[in-house]
Each structure stands twice: as structure tokens, then as C-alpha cells.
Motif scaffolding. Structure first.
Motif, PDB file in Angstrom:
ATOM      1  N   ASP A  13      52.333  45.504  75.859  1.00 31.03           N
ATOM      2  CA  ASP A  13      53.183  44.523  76.543  1.00 31.03           C
ATOM      3  C   ASP A  13      53.463  43.392  75.559  1.00 31.03           C
ATOM      4  O   ASP A  13      52.873  42.308  75.651  1.00 31.03           O
ATOM      5  CB  ASP A  13      52.492  43.997  77.809  1.00 31.03           C
ATOM      6  CG  ASP A  13      53.429  43.097  78.622  1.00 31.03           C
ATOM      7  OD1 ASP A  13      54.617  42.978  78.250  1.00 31.03           O
ATOM      8  OD2 ASP A  13      52.972  42.529  79.625  1.00 31.03           O
TER       9      ASP A  13
ATOM     10  N   ARG B 105      50.135  45.445  83.894  1.00 29.08           N
ATOM     11  CA  ARG B 105      50.885  44.224  83.556  1.00 29.08           C
ATOM     12  C   ARG B 105      51.184  43.486  84.856  1.00 29.08           C
ATOM     13  O   ARG B 105      52.304  43.512  85.351  1.00 29.08           O
ATOM     14  CB  ARG B 105      52.171  44.609  82.812  1.00 29.08           C
ATOM     15  CG  ARG B 105      51.891  45.136  81.403  1.00 29.08           C
ATOM     16  CD  ARG B 105      52.980  46.019  80.896  1.00 29.08           C
ATOM     17  NE  ARG B 105      52.859  47.354  81.496  1.00 29.08           N
ATOM     18  CZ  ARG B 105      53.218  48.481  80.900  1.00 29.08           C
ATOM     19  NH1 ARG B 105      53.724  48.464  79.693  1.00 29.08           N
ATOM     20  NH2 ARG B 105      53.068  49.638  81.520  1.00 29.08           N
TER      21      ARG B 105
ATOM     22  N   LYS C 124      54.215  41.503  86.083  1.00 25.28           N
ATOM     23  CA  LYS C 124      55.245  41.196  85.090  1.00 25.28           C
ATOM     24  C   LYS C 124      56.615  41.002  85.744  1.00 25.28           C
ATOM     25  O   LYS C 124      57.008  41.811  86.577  1.00 25.28           O
ATOM     26  CB  LYS C 124      55.303  42.325  84.069  1.00 25.28           C
ATOM     27  CG  LYS C 124      56.222  42.035  82.912  1.00 25.28           C
ATOM     28  CD  LYS C 124      56.102  43.062  81.814  1.00 25.28           C
ATOM     29  CE  LYS C 124      57.085  42.723  80.717  1.00 25.28           C
ATOM     30  NZ  LYS C 124      56.816  43.414  79.474  1.00 25.28           N
TER      31      LYS C 124
END
Ligand code: HEC
Length: 182
Positions: free
Chosen positions: A124, A153, A156
Motif C-alpha cells: 500500500d 488496508r 482505505k
């Protein structure tokens, strides 16, 4: 025979295409992230960062969203051949609990374990390759209100959640408690 094989190959390629499209849409909570989170939990257990027999520090007063008493550990871990920074935070409650009460019965007060692990380059790149996870005391993953498991993540692109809040930490390293530490 040749035709059948070709047909099979086309179907396979199309299948893979749609799987990767789904993976890109979901920054967290997919099977691959859940699997990774399990490996990480086992590693933390072996290092006595979580689970029965875990080492303890003196808990300190925390703030929301992490809980009223906290312990935070910084280390490095190796997972799938990659060495990364590992930050483990134990979140204790309930509100008003004192440090000595937590130390007398850590398991009885543990609400969650939140973890950041810095993964390999490209995982990421927008967010320094941090992998985020929120575990319940038994090592299973906590879930977002929509049922998605909190690993990967998280979340995100959203205005709230681990990445959004931690991106405001001083030092531009997504870490609130490590200012001045590298
Ligand atoms: C609303 C803001 C906010 C959200 C959302 C948030 N955190 Fe935090 N986090 C903090 C703050 C503030 C600290 C420092 C707390 C302290 O005093 O120890 C912290 C500390 C941590 C730490 C210790 C390292 C550090 O930055 O000091 C970890 C690990 C962590 N959080 C993981 C997570 C994970 C995983 C999620 C999502 C499931 C998450 N956090 C969501 C605000 C947030």
C-alpha cells in the motif's frame, strides 16, 4: 478436444479477471488479508505479544477509540520472508478501570488488540505499506459495522477508520506514540 481446452482456458482467464477486480475494490477484509492476519497472530503469539503467557508492561491511560488503558509494544517481525516494523496495542476496559486492576487480571479486561505491521513495498504505497488489523482477545478479527473483517488496508479511501485517523499522526509515519523514535 482442442476446442474444449480453449474454452476452458478462456473461462479460467475470465474467472481470474473478475477475482482481481473484486480484490481491487475491497482494500480490506478479503480472504487473503484474513489469512495474513492469522499468520500474524500466530507470530505474535510465538513472540509472546498476544495470548496466554504474553509479556506485560504497566498499562497507561488511553483515549478513544482505543480504550481507557493501553499497552503498546514496538518490535520487528518476519512474515513470509519480509521483515517489517510491528506495533501491537492492547486495548483494555471498561471505562474507569485502573492500571493495577488490569495487571491483576489482564485477560479479564482485554477488549481488543490493534496491530500495525509494515509490509513489503507495493502493498500500500499510498500509506507506507502498513497492514492494519483489529483482533478480539481470542485472536479472531473484529468486524466493521457492515460485517467486513478488520484486516488489511482498513479503511482505505474512507473518511474514518484506521488509515484516515492515523494519517494525521505527527512525524508522517502513521504512528501516534513513536514521535522521535525511528
Ligand atoms: C479516531 C482515530 C483513530 C482510529 C480510527 C484508529 N486509531 Fe489507532 N491510535 C489512535 C491514537 C490517538 C493512538 C495513540 C494512543 C495512545 O496514546 O497510545 C493510536 C494508537 C494505535 C497503535 C499504536 C501505535 C501508534 O500509532 O501510537 C496501533 C497499533 C493502532 N492505533 C492501531 C489501529 C488500528 C488497527 C485501527 C483500526 C482498526 C486504529 N488504530 C484506528 C487513533 C486512532
Amino acid at each position: 478436444m482442442r476446442k474444449m481446452l480453449l474454452g476452458g482456458a478462456t473461462a479460467l482467464v475470465m474467472g481470474l479477471g473478475s477475482v482481481s477486480a473484486v480484490a481491487q475494490d475491497a482494500p480490506f477484509g478479503m480472504d487473503s488479508e484474513i489469512e495474513y492476519a492469522k499468520l500474524l497472530w500466530d507470530l505474535m503469539k510465538a513472540d509472546r505479544l498476544v495470548g496466554e503467557g504474553a509479556i506485560h508492561a504497566v498499562p497507561y491511560a488511553g483515549t478513544e477509540p482505543h480504550g481507557m488503558m493501553l499497552e503498546t509494544f514496538y518490535s520487528n517481525a518476519t512474515l513470509n520472508g519480509h521483515i517489517g516494523r510491528l506495533v501491537v496495542k492492547r486495548n483494555y476496559g471498561p471505562e474507569g478501570v485502573m492500571a493495577d486492576e488490569v495487571l491483576m487480571d489482564p485477560a479479564g479486561h482485554l477488549a481488543a488488540v490493534t496491530v500495525m505491521f509494515q509490509r513489503e513495498d507495493g502493498y500500500d504505497a499510498d500509506n507506507q505499506n502498513w497492514f492494519w488489523a483489529k483482533y478480539l482477545p481470542d485472536g479472531t478479527l473484529d468486524k466493521a459495522p457492515n460485517g467486513m473483517q478488520l484486516a488489511g488496508r482498513v479503511a482505505k479511501g474512507a473518511d474514518t477508520g484506521c488509515i484516515a485517523c492515523h494519517s494525521a499522526a505527527d512525524g508522517e509515519d502513521y504512528l501516534f506514540t513513536s514521535n522521535g523514535m525511528k
